[in-house]
Design an enzyme around this catalytic site. Structure first.
Site, PDB file in Angstrom:
ATOM      1  N   ALA A  47       0.796  -1.222   0.000  1.00 16.80           N
ATOM      2  CA  ALA A  47       0.000   0.000   0.000  1.00 16.80           C
ATOM      3  C   ALA A  47       0.828   1.271   0.000  1.00 16.80           C
ATOM      4  CB  ALA A  47      -0.908   0.007   1.235  1.00 16.80           C
ATOM      5  N   CYS A  48       0.318   2.280  -0.684  1.00 15.00           N
ATOM      6  CA  CYS A  48       0.856   3.630  -0.532  1.00 15.00           C
ATOM      7  C   CYS A  48      -0.340   4.576  -0.500  1.00 15.00           C
ATOM      8  CB  CYS A  48       1.861   3.991  -1.623  1.00 15.00           C
ATOM      9  SG  CYS A  48       1.182   4.335  -3.242  1.00 15.00           S
ATOM     10  N   GLY A  49      -0.086   5.854  -0.351  1.00 18.31           N
ATOM     11  CA  GLY A  49      -1.178   6.808  -0.171  1.00 18.31           C
ATOM     12  C   GLY A  49      -2.203   6.769  -1.290  1.00 18.31           C
TER      13      GLY A  49
END
Lengths: 152, 93
Positions: free
Chosen positions: B8-10
């Site tokens: 996950a990232c933003g």
């Protein structure tokens, strides 16, 4: 697609004057909007995202930032490069309380989330290369910056 | 049993793409049967059921029920080997 295909001469800035992060975001977003690369929601959303999920990255010798936002605000893909006249404070990607002095920023305008692997990998390889990062920081002029990016 | 890893990232668009690739390569090289799923950090909460590990490139806004590792090392190139090991250790538990 190669990393250099994403650089746009009008979106490369050497010795960019920006008071702070917000000023930088405003200037870049306005320019990108003017050129048709983003829509009018890009600015507010790239700022909002940076506040929630900062993009400052501490490298071995310096810090860079790679601000970006969701694909829906990008009309045409680009990577904007800014070398700041004075470092700007960005929060760290891994710790929002850590303040980094950022002299070089790559603003990503991507709208193909799952097909940009090659370009992103090249960008990550670039920022891990001290010599190349130093060359960009010490470019001396916009023309020189453009030349370095073209020859990557 | 097959493992499930959330990367996950933003925005689920930039850094997670790079990390996804690294993690996929890592599990392949180590013959680990694992599914790697790329998502936005905001989606992790709802996707964590049935998953074994979260690998994120950004600060985690909340606590999760499964282990989470921050993987900025894949972006900076600093301590990548240690990061590989940390992920493998977690998957081999």
């Amino acid at each position: 697609m190669s990393l250099k295909d994403f650089f746009v001469p009008e979106l490369l800035f050497y010795n960019m004057k920006a008071e702070d992060k917000s000023d930088y975001f405003t200037k870049m977003s306005q320019k990108a909007l003017e050129l048709g690369y983003v829509n009018d929601q890009f600015e507010v959303n790239v700022k909002k995202r940076e506040d929630t999920f900062p993009t400052g990255i501490q490298l071995e010798e310096c810090a860079v930032a790679i601000p970006h936002t969701d694909a829906e605000y990008v009309n045409k893909e680009f990577i904007a490069v800014s070398v700041f006249e004075q470092s700007i404070n960005f929060a760290s990607m891994e710790d929002a309380d850590a303040v980094l002095d950022v002299k070089l920023a790559f603003m990503l305008g991507l709208n193909q989330p799952h097909s940009q692997l090659e370009v992103l990998t090249q960008l990550m390889t670039l920022i891990q290369d001290n010599d190349k990062v130093n060359a960009l920081l010490n470019a001396g002029s916009k023309e020189e910056l453009e030349k370095i990016l073209k020859e990557l | 049993m097959s493992k499930k890893i959330l990367v996950a990232c933003g925005a689920g668009i930039a850094t997670s793409t790079v990390v996804c690739n690294k993690v996929e390569q890592l599990v392949k090289d180590n013959n680990i049967d694992a599914e790697v799923i790329q998502c936005k950090i905001a989606e992790v909460k709802s996707k964590q059921e049935g998953a074994d590990l979260i690998v994120s490139t950004t600060i985690l806004p909340t606590k999760y029920d499964i282990p989470a590792i921050i993987a900025t090392g894949y972006i900076t190139g600093i301590n990548m080997k240690a990061l590989d090991q940390k992920i493998l250790d977690e998957l081999n538990k």
